[in-house]
Design a protein around this motif. Structure first.
Motif, mmCIF file in Angstrom:
data_model
loop_
_atom_site.group_PDB
_atom_site.id
_atom_site.type_symbol
_atom_site.label_atom_id
_atom_site.label_comp_id
_atom_site.label_asym_id
_atom_site.label_seq_id
_atom_site.Cartn_x
_atom_site.Cartn_y
_atom_site.Cartn_z
ATOM 1 N N MET A 25 -13.940 -4.741 20.378
ATOM 2 C CA MET A 25 -12.725 -4.858 20.017
ATOM 3 C C MET A 25 -12.428 -4.317 18.652
ATOM 4 S SD MET A 25 -11.536 -8.709 19.113
ATOM 5 C CE MET A 25 -12.761 -9.020 20.324
ATOM 6 N N SER A 26 -11.298 -3.767 18.321
ATOM 7 C CA SER A 26 -10.829 -3.062 17.273
ATOM 8 C C SER A 26 -10.729 -4.181 16.110
ATOM 9 C CB SER A 26 -9.557 -2.373 17.375
ATOM 10 O OG SER A 26 -8.335 -3.054 17.485
ATOM 11 N N VAL A 27 -10.712 -3.606 14.717
ATOM 12 C CA VAL A 27 -10.534 -4.524 13.560
ATOM 13 C C VAL A 27 -8.949 -4.892 13.556
ATOM 14 C CG1 VAL A 27 -10.209 -4.551 11.037
ATOM 15 C CG2 VAL A 27 -12.187 -3.543 12.284
ATOM 16 N N GLN A 28 -8.195 -4.071 14.265
ATOM 17 C CA GLN A 28 -6.916 -4.568 14.251
ATOM 18 C C GLN A 28 -6.704 -5.811 15.242
ATOM 19 O OE1 GLN A 28 -7.863 -1.552 14.562
ATOM 20 N NE2 GLN A 28 -6.664 -0.241 12.916
ATOM 21 N N ASP A 29 -7.264 -5.821 16.319
ATOM 22 C CA ASP A 29 -7.035 -6.757 17.444
ATOM 23 C C ASP A 29 -7.508 -8.270 16.795
ATOM 24 O OD1 ASP A 29 -6.438 -5.273 19.388
ATOM 25 O OD2 ASP A 29 -8.474 -5.071 20.113
ATOM 26 N N CYS A 30 -8.776 -8.021 16.047
ATOM 27 C CA CYS A 30 -9.345 -9.220 15.253
ATOM 28 C C CYS A 30 -8.352 -9.854 14.257
ATOM 29 C CB CYS A 30 -10.944 -9.079 14.741
ATOM 30 S SG CYS A 30 -11.808 -8.755 16.223
ATOM 31 N N VAL A 31 -7.583 -9.085 13.334
ATOM 32 C CA VAL A 31 -6.824 -9.325 12.340
ATOM 33 C C VAL A 31 -5.574 -10.129 13.172
ATOM 34 C CG1 VAL A 31 -5.269 -8.459 10.599
ATOM 35 C CG2 VAL A 31 -7.434 -7.495 10.686
ATOM 36 N N ARG A 32 -5.237 -9.394 14.140
ATOM 37 C CA ARG A 32 -3.844 -10.239 14.616
ATOM 38 C C ARG A 32 -4.392 -11.436 15.394
ATOM 39 N NH1 ARG A 32 -3.509 -5.061 17.068
ATOM 40 N NH2 ARG A 32 -1.914 -3.438 15.981
ATOM 41 N N VAL A 33 -5.192 -11.526 15.855
ATOM 42 C CA VAL A 33 -5.788 -12.928 16.493
ATOM 43 C C VAL A 33 -5.989 -13.865 15.478
ATOM 44 C CG1 VAL A 33 -7.529 -14.023 17.751
ATOM 45 C CG2 VAL A 33 -6.740 -11.907 18.582
ATOM 46 N N ALA A 34 -6.729 -13.301 14.222
ATOM 47 C CA ALA A 34 -7.000 -14.261 13.194
ATOM 48 C C ALA A 34 -5.783 -14.727 12.603
ATOM 49 C CB ALA A 34 -7.797 -13.503 12.183
ATOM 50 N N LYS A 35 -4.781 -14.069 12.452
ATOM 51 C CA LYS A 35 -3.384 -14.362 11.954
ATOM 52 C C LYS A 35 -2.681 -15.839 12.854
ATOM 53 C CE LYS A 35 -1.818 -10.221 9.692
ATOM 54 N NZ LYS A 35 -0.688 -9.264 9.696
ATOM 55 N N ARG A 36 -3.149 -15.742 14.108
ATOM 56 C CA ARG A 36 -2.505 -16.711 14.959
ATOM 57 C C ARG A 36 -3.729 -18.005 14.933
ATOM 58 N NH1 ARG A 36 1.412 -14.491 18.456
ATOM 59 N NH2 ARG A 36 1.880 -12.419 18.216
ATOM 60 N N TRP A 84 -1.352 -14.472 23.272
ATOM 61 C CA TRP A 84 -1.929 -13.116 22.748
ATOM 62 C C TRP A 84 -1.049 -12.221 22.103
ATOM 63 C CZ3 TRP A 84 -3.111 -13.993 28.533
ATOM 64 C CH2 TRP A 84 -4.225 -14.512 28.808
ATOM 65 N N ASP A 85 -1.510 -11.413 21.197
ATOM 66 C CA ASP A 85 -0.664 -10.268 20.616
ATOM 67 C C ASP A 85 -0.516 -9.143 21.659
ATOM 68 O OD1 ASP A 85 -0.661 -7.473 19.167
ATOM 69 O OD2 ASP A 85 -0.387 -9.169 17.596
ATOM 70 N N PRO A 86 0.493 -8.799 21.815
ATOM 71 C CA PRO A 86 0.609 -7.391 22.967
ATOM 72 C C PRO A 86 -0.300 -6.311 22.834
ATOM 73 C CG PRO A 86 2.772 -8.183 21.714
ATOM 74 C CD PRO A 86 1.801 -8.993 21.023
ATOM 75 N N GLU A 87 -0.816 -5.980 21.638
ATOM 76 C CA GLU A 87 -1.691 -5.161 21.387
ATOM 77 C C GLU A 87 -3.344 -5.411 21.605
ATOM 78 O OE1 GLU A 87 -0.689 -2.148 18.283
ATOM 79 O OE2 GLU A 87 1.058 -2.980 18.291
ATOM 80 N N ASP A 88 -3.453 -6.641 21.872
ATOM 81 C CA ASP A 88 -4.670 -7.112 21.925
ATOM 82 C C ASP A 88 -5.632 -6.487 23.094
ATOM 83 O OD1 ASP A 88 -7.137 -8.841 22.478
ATOM 84 O OD2 ASP A 88 -6.058 -10.596 22.228
ATOM 85 N N SER A 89 -6.800 -5.924 22.969
ATOM 86 C CA SER A 89 -7.291 -5.140 23.974
ATOM 87 C C SER A 89 -7.752 -6.086 25.448
ATOM 88 C CB SER A 89 -8.838 -4.656 23.347
ATOM 89 O OG SER A 89 -9.388 -5.506 22.833
ATOM 90 N N ARG A 94 -14.413 -2.659 25.292
ATOM 91 C CA ARG A 94 -14.345 -4.249 24.540
ATOM 92 C C ARG A 94 -13.373 -4.918 25.100
ATOM 93 N NH1 ARG A 94 -18.493 -4.606 21.330
ATOM 94 N NH2 ARG A 94 -17.393 -6.380 20.377
ATOM 95 N N CYS A 95 -12.691 -4.591 26.025
ATOM 96 C CA CYS A 95 -11.549 -5.446 26.584
ATOM 97 C C CYS A 95 -12.361 -6.565 27.601
ATOM 98 C CB CYS A 95 -10.626 -4.648 27.686
ATOM 99 S SG CYS A 95 -11.626 -3.657 28.994
ATOM 100 N N TRP A 96 -13.554 -6.009 28.293
ATOM 101 C CA TRP A 96 -14.524 -7.117 29.049
ATOM 102 C C TRP A 96 -15.097 -8.053 28.307
ATOM 103 C CZ3 TRP A 96 -12.262 -6.923 33.428
ATOM 104 C CH2 TRP A 96 -11.790 -5.728 34.195
ATOM 105 N N LEU A 97 -15.437 -7.739 26.880
ATOM 106 C CA LEU A 97 -16.042 -8.687 26.134
ATOM 107 C C LEU A 97 -14.835 -9.766 25.642
ATOM 108 C CD1 LEU A 97 -18.373 -6.460 24.043
ATOM 109 C CD2 LEU A 97 -19.051 -7.872 25.935
#
Length: 442
Positions: A1-12, A47-52, A89-92
């Motif tokens: 998963m990208s760093v951006q994915d995790c940042v977005r999820v972390a905010k939520r 979920w964030d729209p850009e979550d992998s 990363r999407c499957w993880l």
């Protein structure tokens, strides 16, 4: 998963992070779990729209809450079709969120006993070990912290108050590793700049709470939800042997069968496992040595030349090593510098410099396509004799290795730390029950 994915999820997840250290006790005993389940579900539905995870398609996402076990099975099937480092990363992410969805189900239908607790811990640990849980770690941690209030009254088995540790005889050798008391950072930096050789540091970790608390099996049970936490166990002599295998088991099962008694299934080793990230309460018992924040030398040793550079670590990578007498790490080298800290028990170590690589008889690509070039095919064991401290099982196949006399060796005692430069060959063997922590850094 990208760093951006995790940042977005972390905010939520921020609202759950701020309360993760405090149990929800003001809602009444019967509703604690309903409150927690609702909090988890609120995050899972957002979920964030850009979550992998969205790359897995709409169908599995639509079934997450109603059929989490089926979605977990699908994600696991997809993960197992790839070499792990190449898994999309999407499957993880899907396995991670399906596991969270199943935890919510278990919290809502819990039984009168504690079997549901065992299942929740199993699901959470499987997700952490399989995926790293980089986006849902705060939620998993919060869930496990809540469970501590259910299992704290669990009776511990009749185990010894402390691990039985008998000090081995001193090592008689002319090939000692250079040693000293805790050097200053300036002195340590000068050593790795000028010499880049192993250094045995005495008394550098004596202030760690782990030096006393990790001696007690009951403490390890308490910190692991009554021993329910799952750990990967290596069963067999070493990973170079054909009968070697790995198995997930609870820490209680592992300690009972392999650490506190001699198992009929052979030797079991919890080796190179990120236990302290999995169980943050144990990480509170140690501190990262300051030496890990010095600057390693720029030159690459002969063992690493021609190999692709390894990723630069933002912070030291920690691994725990727990096992009974006789557990071993075969002769190998690593691409990172290492501060290896001995907390409980005694461990023998032998090192060879990178220039000896041609005498190490390194493995190549094995039958499964795994590159074993960093591991020696020489099978050794610790054995005191008039010929030294190492017995070479296949000596007739390793004459160059047997002729090497430029090795260094020591017995690590509790409180010792060993600096191992990147690219140096090293072999470990536990001489007693042993608990160690390694810190990779570059």
């Amino acid at each position: 998963m990208s760093v951006q994915d995790c940042v977005r999820v972390a905010k939520r997840q921020r609202m759950t992070d701020t309360t993760s250290q405090q149990p929800v006790l003001d809602a009444g005993t019967q509703s604690i779990w309903a409150v927690l389940a609702n909090e988890l579900q609120a995050v899972l539905n957002d979920w964030d729209p850009e979550d992998s995870i969205r790359l897995c398609g709409d169908a599995p996402l639509a079934l997450l809450s109603s059929r989490p076990l089926q979605v977990m099975a699908l994600a696991k099937e997809r993960v197992n079709t790839w070499e792990y480092r190449r898994v999309p990363r999407c499957w993880l992410r899907l396995f991670e969120d399906a596991s969270l969805a199943y935890v919510i189900t278990l919290l809502n239908i819990r039984d009168d006993g504690n079997k549901w607790v065992d299942e929740v811990v199993k699901v959470v640990d499987n997700a952490i070990i399989m995926t790293g849980a980089s986006c849902r770690s705060a939620l998993f941690t919060k869930t496990l912290l809540q469970l501590e209030h259910v299992v704290e009254a669990d009776a511990s088995p009749e185990w010894p108050e402390a691990f039985v540790i008998v000090s081995p005889a001193s090592l008689e050798t002319g090939n000692f590793i250079s040693s000293c008391g805790p050097p200053t950072l300036t002195s340590f930096q000068a050593h790795i700049d000028e010499h880049t050789t192993p250094l045995l540091i005495h008394r550098a970790i004596e202030h760690w709470p782990a030096m006393k608390s990790w001696l007690r099996p009951s403490y390890l049970l308490k910190r692991s939800l009554g021993g329910r936490r799952l750990v990967p166990v290596e069963i067999g002599e070493t990973y170079t042997h054909s009968e070697w295998r790995q198995q997930l088991m609870t820490l209680r099962e592992y300690m009972k069968e392999f650490v506190l008694s001699r198992s009929s299934h052979g030797i079991g080793y919890m080796g190179q496992h990120d236990l302290l990230r999995q169980i943050p309460a144990l990480k509170d018992d140690i501190s990262v040595p300051d030496y890990c924040f010095t600057s390693p030398p720029n030159h690459r040793p002969a063992t690493l030349q021609g190999q692709p550079p390894v990723a630069e670590l933002d912070e030291p990578s920690l691994n725990a090593w727990l096992g009974p007498k006789g557990t071993k790490s075969p002769l190998h080298h690593d691409p990172y510098h290492n501060i290896f800290c001995q907390v409980v028990g005694y461990k023998y170590v032998r090192l060879y410099p990178p220039v000896d690589s041609r005498s190490m008889y390194a493995h190549g690509i094995d039958e499964k396509g795994i590159n074993m070039a960093n591991t020696s095919a020489v099978d050794v064991k610790f054995l005191r004799s008039d010929k030294g401290t190492i017995f070479v099982v296949n000596s007739e196949d390793a004459p160059l290795f047997c002729a090497r006399e430029d090795f260094q060796e020591a017995i690590l005692a509790p409180g010792d730390s060993l600096y191992i430069p990147a690219g140096w060959w090293h072999y470990f063997e536990s001489l007693t029950t042993s608990f160690s922590v390694s810190f990779w850094w570059n």
